[in-house]
Design a protein around this motif. Sequence first.
Motif, PDB file in Angstrom:
ATOM      1  N   ILE B 128       0.846  -1.207   0.000  1.00 17.57           N
ATOM      2  CA  ILE B 128       0.000   0.000   0.000  1.00 17.57           C
ATOM      3  C   ILE B 128       0.876   1.249   0.000  1.00 17.57           C
ATOM      4  CG2 ILE B 128      -1.588   1.357   1.409  1.00 17.57           C
ATOM      5  CD1 ILE B 128      -2.855  -1.300   2.322  1.00 17.57           C
ATOM      6  N   ARG B 129       1.913   1.246   0.855  1.00 22.35           N
ATOM      7  CA  ARG B 129       2.763   2.444   0.917  1.00 22.35           C
ATOM      8  C   ARG B 129       3.492   2.671  -0.394  1.00 22.35           C
ATOM      9  NH1 ARG B 129       2.446   4.711   5.707  1.00 22.35           N
ATOM     10  NH2 ARG B 129       1.758   3.352   7.383  1.00 22.35           N
ATOM     11  N   LEU B 132       0.945   4.060  -2.740  1.00 26.72           N
ATOM     12  CA  LEU B 132       0.614   5.451  -2.398  1.00 26.72           C
ATOM     13  C   LEU B 132       1.643   6.411  -2.994  1.00 26.72           C
ATOM     14  CD1 LEU B 132      -0.517   5.319   1.363  1.00 26.72           C
ATOM     15  CD2 LEU B 132      -1.937   5.816  -0.634  1.00 26.72           C
ATOM     16  N   ARG B 140      -3.286  10.764  -3.258  1.00 29.41           N
ATOM     17  CA  ARG B 140      -2.505  10.089  -2.214  1.00 29.41           C
ATOM     18  C   ARG B 140      -2.897  10.602  -0.831  1.00 29.41           C
ATOM     19  NH1 ARG B 140       2.601  11.233  -3.713  1.00 29.41           N
ATOM     20  NH2 ARG B 140       2.694  13.115  -2.451  1.00 29.41           N
ATOM     21  N   ARG B 141      -3.037  11.913  -0.711  1.00 30.91           N
ATOM     22  CA  ARG B 141      -3.411  12.477   0.597  1.00 30.91           C
ATOM     23  C   ARG B 141      -4.799  12.007   1.022  1.00 30.91           C
ATOM     24  NH1 ARG B 141      -1.151  17.667  -2.162  1.00 30.91           N
ATOM     25  NH2 ARG B 141       1.041  17.454  -1.583  1.00 30.91           N
ATOM     26  N   THR B 144      -4.653   8.316   1.962  1.00 37.27           N
ATOM     27  CA  THR B 144      -3.934   8.146   3.227  1.00 37.27           C
ATOM     28  C   THR B 144      -4.855   8.421   4.412  1.00 37.27           C
ATOM     29  OG1 THR B 144      -1.822   8.776   2.235  1.00 37.27           O
ATOM     30  CG2 THR B 144      -1.992   8.985   4.623  1.00 37.27           C
ATOM     31  N   LEU B 145      -5.573   9.525   4.350  1.00 34.50           N
ATOM     32  CA  LEU B 145      -6.476   9.854   5.459  1.00 34.50           C
ATOM     33  C   LEU B 145      -7.621   8.846   5.532  1.00 34.50           C
ATOM     34  CD1 LEU B 145      -6.554  13.764   5.212  1.00 34.50           C
ATOM     35  CD2 LEU B 145      -5.307  12.335   6.847  1.00 34.50           C
ATOM     36  N   TYR B 146      -8.086   8.407   4.383  1.00 34.36           N
ATOM     37  CA  TYR B 146      -9.170   7.410   4.367  1.00 34.36           C
ATOM     38  C   TYR B 146      -8.695   6.098   5.007  1.00 34.36           C
ATOM     39  CZ  TYR B 146     -12.964   4.536   2.575  1.00 34.36           C
ATOM     40  OH  TYR B 146     -14.033   3.687   2.474  1.00 34.36           O
ATOM     41  N   LEU B 147      -7.492   5.676   4.668  1.00 31.13           N
ATOM     42  CA  LEU B 147      -6.967   4.439   5.266  1.00 31.13           C
ATOM     43  C   LEU B 147      -6.677   4.609   6.758  1.00 31.13           C
ATOM     44  CD1 LEU B 147      -4.530   3.176   2.476  1.00 31.13           C
ATOM     45  CD2 LEU B 147      -6.815   2.320   3.030  1.00 31.13           C
ATOM     46  N   GLN B 148      -6.465   5.825   7.168  1.00 30.34           N
ATOM     47  CA  GLN B 148      -6.273   6.084   8.602  1.00 30.34           C
ATOM     48  C   GLN B 148      -7.595   6.017   9.367  1.00 30.34           C
ATOM     49  OE1 GLN B 148      -3.213   5.681   9.616  1.00 30.34           O
ATOM     50  NE2 GLN B 148      -2.605   7.713  10.280  1.00 30.34           N
ATOM     51  N   GLY B 149      -8.716   5.996   8.616  1.00 34.26           N
ATOM     52  CA  GLY B 149     -10.017   5.891   9.268  1.00 34.26           C
ATOM     53  C   GLY B 149     -10.851   7.157   9.213  1.00 34.26           C
ATOM     54  N   HIS B 150     -10.372   8.156   8.477  1.00 33.17           N
ATOM     55  CA  HIS B 150     -11.144   9.397   8.384  1.00 33.17           C
ATOM     56  C   HIS B 150     -12.254   9.259   7.353  1.00 33.17           C
ATOM     57  CE1 HIS B 150      -8.765  11.922  11.022  1.00 33.17           C
ATOM     58  NE2 HIS B 150      -7.661  11.452  10.470  1.00 33.17           N
ATOM     59  N   ILE B 170     -11.053  10.563  -2.847  1.00 32.48           N
ATOM     60  CA  ILE B 170     -11.012   9.244  -2.197  1.00 32.48           C
ATOM     61  C   ILE B 170     -11.428   8.163  -3.188  1.00 32.48           C
ATOM     62  CG2 ILE B 170     -12.073   7.794  -0.413  1.00 32.48           C
ATOM     63  CD1 ILE B 170     -12.363  10.333   1.312  1.00 32.48           C
ATOM     64  N   MET B 174      -8.762   5.464  -4.313  1.00 29.39           N
ATOM     65  CA  MET B 174      -8.931   4.064  -3.921  1.00 29.39           C
ATOM     66  C   MET B 174      -8.940   3.151  -5.149  1.00 29.39           C
ATOM     67  SD  MET B 174      -8.932   3.671  -0.645  1.00 29.39           S
ATOM     68  CE  MET B 174      -9.705   2.079  -0.366  1.00 29.39           C
TER      69      MET B 174
END
Lengths: 222, 188
Positions: B128-129, B132, B140-141, B144-150, B170, B174
Motif C-alpha cells: 500500500i505504501r 501510495l 494520495r493524501r 492516506t487519510l481514508y486508510l487512517q479511518g477518516h 477518495i 482508492m
Amino acid sequence: MSESGSVTERLRRAFAADEQSRPPGPHCPEPDRIWDALHGRGGSEERREVVDHIAECAACAADWRVAMVSAESTEASEATPATVRAGVRSRWPLLVAAAAALLVVTLVAVDRLSERGDETPVYRASETTAIRSLIDPQETLPRDQAVLRWSPAGEEARYSIEIDTLGLEPVSAARGLEATEYQVPPEALDELPPGTTLHWRVEARLPDGSRILSPAFLARIE
Amino acid sequence: MPGPDQGDESATSTLGREARSGPTGEAELRRRFRAQVARFCPSWLHSQIDDIVQVAWMRLRDAQEKNERNRDPGPSLIAKVAYCATIDEIRRQRRRKEVPVEDVAEAACSAAPDPARLAGAREIGRGIRDCLSRLIPNRRRAVTLYLQGHSAPETGRILDWPLKRAENMIFRGMADLRRCLDAKGLKP
C-alpha cells in the motif's frame, strides 16, 4: 458489512500493520505538528506536508491514529450532561436543519454508491469498527452486577480490558476475552466508596494482528 | 520520579494560585490532565505513565507561564500537551528498540495473532505504501487519510477541500490503489 466495506477494513488494517515499531526518522514531524494537522490548525501547506509524511512513514501514521482516538474521547468527556442539554435546547432549530440535510446527503450518497458497484469505498466504514461503550453513562451499575459492554470490533476479535479509578488506581483487568462484555468482580469494588466513577477501555486484537483501541469510557458504580 | 500530585509547592505555586481563584481548582485540573494522559497512553506503556504525566505537567506549566492572560488551559491545550508528551515517550522507546511488555505477554497467549496472517498483512501494508507513493499527490493524501479511518468530511476539513472534492479524491484514489495492488499480485 458489505464486501467493499470488508475490503476497505482489510486495507486499513494492513496499512496499520506495516512496521509500526520502526523508530522515528530525522524527517518525522514533531507531535504538535501532527496534532495541529489532525485538528485542521496551521496552514494548508503545513497540513499537506504532515499528511504526505504519514503516507510513507508507518510510525508517524500510528502516532496520528493515537491522536484520532484521543480527540474523540476528549470531545466526549469534556461535555457535561448539563452543557449538552443546554446546547441542544438553544440549537434545536439548527439540529433539525442539520438532520434534514444529513438525510438528503445520505439518500444521495446511497444512490451514488449503488451505481458504483462493489468496489466503491464506504466512507463511514470507520464507524463500524470503532469500539463503543454500550453502557448508558447515566446508569449506576450495581456492585454485584457491574457488567461493562461494548460493541464488537470484528470477527474472531479478542479483547483486553483495563479498569481504573479516575485517579488511575487499577481496579481490574482481563485479557483474551471472546465476549464483548466483562463483569467487574464484586470483590474488586469492595474498597471503593459509593458513587465511584470507573474509567475503562478496551483493546481489540484481530486475527491479522492489528489492534483497535477504544476511547476511554466512564461508568459509575452504586 | 514523583507524579504531579507529589510536586513541590514552589513548582506548582502558579497553578495553585490560579486554581484557588479559578472555577475549576487545581485538583480538578490535575484529574483532567491525568485522565488525558491515560487516554493517549497505550497499555504497554502504562508502567511509564507517572513519568509521562510529570513531563507533560511541566510543559503545561511552561505553556501557562508564557500565556499569562489565559491561565485556564482548557481541554484542547491539556489534550495537546498530554498527547505530545506521550508520543515523545513512545518515540523514545522505539529508538531504544525496547520490546513492549505486552508483546512478550501475548506471545504466550492463546489470542496471539497468526504469524502468517500478520506477515501477510504487513506485506500488503508495504505494498500500500509503495502504491501510495505512485499516486497523484492529492489522491494520495485523500487515500492516506481514508486508510487512517477518516471520513470524507473529515478529509475535506483537514485538507481544506469541499466535501465533493474530498469524496472524488477518495473514490479515484482508492480505485488507483486497488489497480496498483492488483498489479503487484496483492489481494487484501
